[in-house]
Design a protein around this motif. Structure first.
Motif, PDB file in Angstrom:
ATOM      1  N   MET A 101       0.823  -1.201   0.000  1.00  0.00           N
ATOM      2  CA  MET A 101       0.000   0.000   0.000  1.00  0.00           C
ATOM      3  C   MET A 101       0.862   1.258   0.000  1.00  0.00           C
ATOM      4  O   MET A 101       0.532   2.257  -0.649  1.00  0.00           O
ATOM      5  CB  MET A 101      -0.946  -0.001   1.195  1.00  0.00           C
ATOM      6  N   ALA A 102       1.982   1.227   0.717  1.00  0.00           N
ATOM      7  CA  ALA A 102       2.882   2.385   0.711  1.00  0.00           C
ATOM      8  C   ALA A 102       3.430   2.632  -0.691  1.00  0.00           C
ATOM      9  O   ALA A 102       3.602   3.784  -1.114  1.00  0.00           O
ATOM     10  CB  ALA A 102       4.019   2.170   1.707  1.00  0.00           C
ATOM     11  N   LYS A 103       3.681   1.564  -1.435  1.00  0.00           N
ATOM     12  CA  LYS A 103       4.149   1.725  -2.806  1.00  0.00           C
ATOM     13  C   LYS A 103       3.071   2.331  -3.706  1.00  0.00           C
ATOM     14  O   LYS A 103       3.366   3.103  -4.618  1.00  0.00           O
ATOM     15  CB  LYS A 103       4.614   0.383  -3.367  1.00  0.00           C
ATOM     16  N   VAL A 104       1.808   1.965  -3.436  1.00  0.00           N
ATOM     17  CA  VAL A 104       0.714   2.594  -4.184  1.00  0.00           C
ATOM     18  C   VAL A 104       0.707   4.091  -3.904  1.00  0.00           C
ATOM     19  O   VAL A 104       0.574   4.915  -4.826  1.00  0.00           O
ATOM     20  CB  VAL A 104      -0.640   1.963  -3.813  1.00  0.00           C
ATOM     21  N   LEU A 105       0.835   4.465  -2.643  1.00  0.00           N
ATOM     22  CA  LEU A 105       0.879   5.884  -2.288  1.00  0.00           C
ATOM     23  C   LEU A 105       2.068   6.574  -2.958  1.00  0.00           C
ATOM     24  O   LEU A 105       1.967   7.718  -3.412  1.00  0.00           O
ATOM     25  CB  LEU A 105       0.963   6.033  -0.769  1.00  0.00           C
ATOM     26  N   GLN A 106       3.183   5.880  -3.003  1.00  0.00           N
ATOM     27  CA  GLN A 106       4.389   6.444  -3.608  1.00  0.00           C
ATOM     28  C   GLN A 106       4.195   6.685  -5.103  1.00  0.00           C
ATOM     29  O   GLN A 106       4.554   7.742  -5.632  1.00  0.00           O
ATOM     30  CB  GLN A 106       5.563   5.488  -3.365  1.00  0.00           C
ATOM     31  N   ARG A 107       3.588   5.703  -5.777  1.00  0.00           N
ATOM     32  CA  ARG A 107       3.405   5.820  -7.225  1.00  0.00           C
ATOM     33  C   ARG A 107       2.375   6.875  -7.609  1.00  0.00           C
ATOM     34  O   ARG A 107       2.454   7.458  -8.693  1.00  0.00           O
ATOM     35  CB  ARG A 107       2.973   4.466  -7.804  1.00  0.00           C
ATOM     36  N   THR A 108       1.404   7.109  -6.740  1.00  0.00           N
ATOM     37  CA  THR A 108       0.322   8.039  -7.085  1.00  0.00           C
ATOM     38  C   THR A 108       0.554   9.443  -6.542  1.00  0.00           C
ATOM     39  O   THR A 108      -0.283  10.322  -6.728  1.00  0.00           O
ATOM     40  CB  THR A 108      -1.021   7.518  -6.537  1.00  0.00           C
ATOM     41  N   ARG A 109       1.673   9.657  -5.883  1.00  0.00           N
ATOM     42  CA  ARG A 109       1.943  10.960  -5.277  1.00  0.00           C
ATOM     43  C   ARG A 109       1.921  12.055  -6.346  1.00  0.00           C
ATOM     44  O   ARG A 109       2.631  11.999  -7.342  1.00  0.00           O
ATOM     45  CB  ARG A 109       3.299  10.918  -4.571  1.00  0.00           C
ATOM     46  N   GLY A 110       1.062  13.036  -6.158  1.00  0.00           N
ATOM     47  CA  GLY A 110       0.972  14.160  -7.080  1.00  0.00           C
ATOM     48  C   GLY A 110       0.184  13.880  -8.342  1.00  0.00           C
ATOM     49  O   GLY A 110       0.074  14.764  -9.207  1.00  0.00           O
ATOM     50  N   ALA A 111      -0.378  12.675  -8.477  1.00  0.00           N
ATOM     51  CA  ALA A 111      -1.107  12.328  -9.704  1.00  0.00           C
ATOM     52  C   ALA A 111      -2.448  13.047  -9.752  1.00  0.00           C
ATOM     53  O   ALA A 111      -3.108  13.238  -8.728  1.00  0.00           O
ATOM     54  CB  ALA A 111      -1.321  10.821  -9.782  1.00  0.00           C
ATOM     55  N   LEU A 160      -6.174  12.713 -11.029  1.00  0.00           N
ATOM     56  CA  LEU A 160      -7.059  11.628 -11.428  1.00  0.00           C
ATOM     57  C   LEU A 160      -7.662  11.869 -12.808  1.00  0.00           C
ATOM     58  O   LEU A 160      -7.709  10.964 -13.653  1.00  0.00           O
ATOM     59  CB  LEU A 160      -8.162  11.430 -10.387  1.00  0.00           C
ATOM     60  N   GLY A 161      -8.135  13.078 -13.056  1.00  0.00           N
ATOM     61  CA  GLY A 161      -8.749  13.377 -14.342  1.00  0.00           C
ATOM     62  C   GLY A 161      -7.777  13.191 -15.495  1.00  0.00           C
ATOM     63  O   GLY A 161      -8.117  12.582 -16.526  1.00  0.00           O
ATOM     64  N   ALA A 162      -6.582  13.725 -15.323  1.00  0.00           N
ATOM     65  CA  ALA A 162      -5.575  13.587 -16.380  1.00  0.00           C
ATOM     66  C   ALA A 162      -5.175  12.133 -16.573  1.00  0.00           C
ATOM     67  O   ALA A 162      -4.963  11.680 -17.712  1.00  0.00           O
ATOM     68  CB  ALA A 162      -4.350  14.430 -16.033  1.00  0.00           C
ATOM     69  N   ALA A 163      -5.076  11.393 -15.464  1.00  0.00           N
ATOM     70  CA  ALA A 163      -4.699   9.986 -15.558  1.00  0.00           C
ATOM     71  C   ALA A 163      -5.756   9.184 -16.309  1.00  0.00           C
ATOM     72  O   ALA A 163      -5.428   8.338 -17.152  1.00  0.00           O
ATOM     73  CB  ALA A 163      -4.486   9.416 -14.161  1.00  0.00           C
ATOM     74  N   ARG A 164      -7.024   9.459 -16.018  1.00  0.00           N
ATOM     75  CA  ARG A 164      -8.092   8.733 -16.705  1.00  0.00           C
ATOM     76  C   ARG A 164      -8.121   9.084 -18.191  1.00  0.00           C
ATOM     77  O   ARG A 164      -8.363   8.213 -19.043  1.00  0.00           O
ATOM     78  CB  ARG A 164      -9.434   9.045 -16.058  1.00  0.00           C
ATOM     79  N   ALA A 165      -7.892  10.336 -18.506  1.00  0.00           N
ATOM     80  CA  ALA A 165      -7.880  10.743 -19.910  1.00  0.00           C
ATOM     81  C   ALA A 165      -6.748  10.052 -20.662  1.00  0.00           C
ATOM     82  O   ALA A 165      -6.930   9.566 -21.797  1.00  0.00           O
ATOM     83  CB  ALA A 165      -7.746  12.261 -20.016  1.00  0.00           C
ATOM     84  N   ALA A 166      -5.577   9.987 -20.058  1.00  0.00           N
ATOM     85  CA  ALA A 166      -4.435   9.341 -20.699  1.00  0.00           C
ATOM     86  C   ALA A 166      -4.689   7.848 -20.896  1.00  0.00           C
ATOM     87  O   ALA A 166      -4.339   7.278 -21.944  1.00  0.00           O
ATOM     88  CB  ALA A 166      -3.181   9.561 -19.869  1.00  0.00           C
ATOM     89  N   ALA A 167      -5.326   7.224 -19.904  1.00  0.00           N
ATOM     90  CA  ALA A 167      -5.615   5.797 -20.020  1.00  0.00           C
ATOM     91  C   ALA A 167      -6.644   5.527 -21.099  1.00  0.00           C
ATOM     92  O   ALA A 167      -6.561   4.522 -21.825  1.00  0.00           O
ATOM     93  CB  ALA A 167      -6.100   5.260 -18.672  1.00  0.00           C
ATOM     94  N   ALA A 168      -7.630   6.423 -21.225  1.00  0.00           N
ATOM     95  CA  ALA A 168      -8.649   6.246 -22.262  1.00  0.00           C
ATOM     96  C   ALA A 168      -8.056   6.395 -23.655  1.00  0.00           C
ATOM     97  O   ALA A 168      -8.449   5.690 -24.600  1.00  0.00           O
ATOM     98  CB  ALA A 168      -9.774   7.253 -22.053  1.00  0.00           C
ATOM     99  N   GLU A 169      -7.099   7.298 -23.803  1.00  0.00           N
ATOM    100  CA  GLU A 169      -6.477   7.533 -25.107  1.00  0.00           C
ATOM    101  C   GLU A 169      -5.464   6.446 -25.472  1.00  0.00           C
ATOM    102  O   GLU A 169      -5.194   6.217 -26.652  1.00  0.00           O
ATOM    103  CB  GLU A 169      -5.774   8.895 -25.111  1.00  0.00           C
ATOM    104  N   ASN A 170      -4.924   5.776 -24.444  1.00  0.00           N
ATOM    105  CA  ASN A 170      -3.875   4.780 -24.681  1.00  0.00           C
ATOM    106  C   ASN A 170      -4.225   3.493 -23.924  1.00  0.00           C
ATOM    107  O   ASN A 170      -3.626   3.190 -22.880  1.00  0.00           O
ATOM    108  CB  ASN A 170      -2.519   5.309 -24.215  1.00  0.00           C
ATOM    109  N   PRO A 171      -5.189   2.757 -24.412  1.00  0.00           N
ATOM    110  CA  PRO A 171      -5.698   1.597 -23.668  1.00  0.00           C
ATOM    111  C   PRO A 171      -4.663   0.498 -23.442  1.00  0.00           C
ATOM    112  O   PRO A 171      -4.836  -0.314 -22.528  1.00  0.00           O
ATOM    113  CB  PRO A 171      -6.853   1.094 -24.537  1.00  0.00           C
ATOM    114  N   ASP A 172      -3.604   0.450 -24.245  1.00  0.00           N
ATOM    115  CA  ASP A 172      -2.592  -0.585 -24.077  1.00  0.00           C
ATOM    116  C   ASP A 172      -1.299  -0.057 -23.467  1.00  0.00           C
ATOM    117  O   ASP A 172      -0.294  -0.775 -23.410  1.00  0.00           O
ATOM    118  CB  ASP A 172      -2.288  -1.254 -25.426  1.00  0.00           C
TER     119      ASP A 172
END
Length: 322
Positions: free
Chosen positions: A228-238, A240-252
């Motif tokens: 869980m600490a690694k999840v917090l580390q990876r998402t620090r400063g992320a 959400l809206g931008a992340a979802r948009a990037a994932a939708a544009e690049n599904p793979d």
């Protein structure tokens, strides 16, 4: 039921409770402790991690939330008969977490003063207490057991992320909750990681949990804390809206998809996180598939390998791989 985020609120006002002197141990007045009993403080609902709450032990029950969360259920036989079964269901569910939660059952008919202290407007109602304070909004009505299980899993994840590892001890029929020295202290092995999380030093928490895992790979608490600490580390400063948009544009795109999965996990959308990565494994091959699979296994560890959603996720992963 919507997700119930932790919010630090004011401590419970106990001033309206005029607590009579505690009777000597073994004296009369302790009922059987089932939800219908008036005044019993023994295990309730047949669970070792449940207690019937009275004006005599209410303050000690609240104080026990300094160790681990207390699920305070207020019910009434006369007003809502089905709320008695609901109280039993919460007690049984709390027992499945082996001390992670304590179910505290308040019979409003027998203990109206507690209802006044809590300013109860309707029954049944569930309050989650930690550090002597409500940490979610009151949850009214009879909550279906599957939704309640989801809520407790989410709270457990957040506790792990915050380094909170204390557990309640099983309640004894001969020993009501007294707040004595037998309350379990926080495990000192995790103190450094907990302090790091409290100080928003996520990198330090990762390092401390990693040290514990390296020393004892079988330490499930440390492994879950590290994941869980690694999840917090990876998402620090992320964002959400931008992340979802990037994932939708690049599904793979593995990086884009794993970031959203991490954010979904932290937001309590565990199944969404798992399903996203299972489908990514299904669509990819080679090194990308390995990366997605390993990331998903890390999220399984963060949630807990005995969680039903993890068991289902593992089955879905196996299906995606073959």
């Amino acid at each position: 039921m919507s997700q119930q985020p932790f919010t630090r609120r004011g401590a419970i006002d106990l001033s309206s409770l005029k607590r009579p002197a505690q009777p000597p141990a073994g004296a009369g007045g302790g009922g059987a402790g089932a939800p219908g009993a008036s005044g019993g403080a023994a295990p309730a609902g047949g669970s070792s991690y449940a207690v019937s709450v009275t004006t005599q032990n209410f303050q000690q029950v609240v104080e026990s939330s300094m160790t681990a969360p207390v699920l305070l259920v207020v019910y009434s036989t006369s007003r809502v008969p089905e709320s008695v079964q609901y109280a039993d269901d919460v007690a049984a569910l709390a027992g499945q977490y082996e001390g992670r939660f304590l179910a505290a059952l308040v019979d409003l008919d027998a203990e109206p003063q507690i209802g006044q202290a809590l300013q109860i407007q309707q029954v049944p109602v569930l309050l989650v207490l930690l550090d002597g304070r409500p940490v979610t909004q009151p949850i009214p009505g009879v909550v279906p057991s599957d939704e309640l299980s989801t809520l407790l899993n989410q709270l457990g994840q957040q506790l792990t992320a915050q380094g909170v590892t204390g557990r309640h001890q099983p309640q004894s029929a001969a020993a009501p909750v007294e707040g004595e020295d037998d309350e379990p202290a926080a495990d000192p092995r995790y103190a450094a990681a907990q302090d790091a999380l409290a100080n928003d030093d996520i990198d330090g928490a990762v390092a401390e949990y990693q040290r514990l895992v390296d020393a004892n790979p079988a330490d499930a608490e440390a492994a879950a804390g590290l994941a869980m600490a690694k999840v917090l580390q990876r998402t620090r400063g992320a964002d959400l809206g931008a992340a979802r948009a990037a994932a939708a544009e690049n599904p793979d795109d593995v990086d884009a998809q794993t970031l959203v999965a991490d954010l979904d996990l932290l937001g309590g959308h565990v199944d969404d996180a798992f399903n996203r990565l299972v489908e990514l494994v299904r669509r990819t091959a080679g090194a990308e598939r390995d990366t997605a699979r390993e990331h998903l296994i890390g999220l399984f560890a963060a949630v807990g390998n005995d969680d039903p959603r993890v068991l289902a996720g593992r089955r879905n992963l196996a299906s995606a791989l073959f």
